[in-house]
Write a protein that holds these residues in place. Structure first.
Motif: not given
Length: 208
Positions: A140-150, A158-164, A172-180
């Motif tokens: 359950g812990g991993a799910f809880v932390l995941y949900y907290v981040l969401v 909302q602007t800190l998309y890198c930790l979503h 859905e945003h442009t990342w440096i190096f794309g998917e990588w």
């Protein structure tokens, strides 16, 4: 004895792995990749194969006979790598089977991101299991932390998309190096978790 080969065999052939794959297929046929149901179950299904393997060895006393044949470092690496690979494998295999059965040329999904995301949450669950000595906290812990981040992202940052976490599955945003760029971030987080896992298990093993 090769601890990794033994552990990866136990993980992939486990009932948890099979159950995770079947549940993933069912979820995807029910809701699809773009659904919250799929995204929110990622940190749950990936923990099923091997995240509590250390606890099983420790609580049953199996580690006392197994550890002398592998060595501490080999034992720890075997556990954490098998946990991560099997966790990512559940997500990847279930998704791949769904894509093959669905056969939609317009379907958007990233095998690499789904795999590394599953790895990350599986490894986190293993760290929580070793830290708390509890299966329930591991699952359950991993799910809880995941949900907290969401929630933190959607309500406050909302602007800190890198930790979503959703962004790690389908950017859905442009990342440096794309998917990588996403892969590099997740890999960095996993390296930190690997180090924590190593420290925790070495302390526990000292008392065995």
């Amino acid at each position: 004895m090769n601890s990794f080969e033994t552990d990866i065999g136990r993980a992939v052939l486990s009932r948890g792995f099979i159950a995770g794959v079947l549940l993933e297929i069912l979820i995807l046929f029910t809701a699809g990749f773009d659904s919250d149901l799929f995204r929110m179950t990622v940190p749950v299904l990936c923990t099923l194969p091997y995240s509590t393997a250390w606890l099983a060895d420790y609580q049953t006393g199996f580690i006392k006979s197994y550890l002398p044949r592998t060595g501490v470092t080999s034992y720890i690496l075997g556990k954490i790598l098998s946990c991560g690979i099997s966790g990512g494998g559940v997500e990847l295999l279930g998704s791949w089977i769904y894509v093959c059965l669905k056969y939609d040329e317009n379907m958007q999904w990233s095998p690499l991101l789904i795999f590394v995301s599953g790895m990350l949450w599986a490894v986190l669950a293993a760290v929580l299991a070793a830290l708390s000595n509890s299966r329930y906290i591991a699952y359950g812990g991993a799910f809880v932390l995941y949900y907290v981040l969401v929630i933190l992202h959607e309500r406050y940052f909302q602007t800190l998309y890198c930790l979503h976490p959703y962004e790690w599955l389908a950017p859905e945003h442009t990342w440096i190096f794309g998917e990588w760029g996403v892969v590099f971030l997740i890999t960095g987080l996993m390296l930190v978790l690997f180090c924590l896992y190593d420290v925790i298990l070495r302390r526990c093993i000292e008392g065995v």
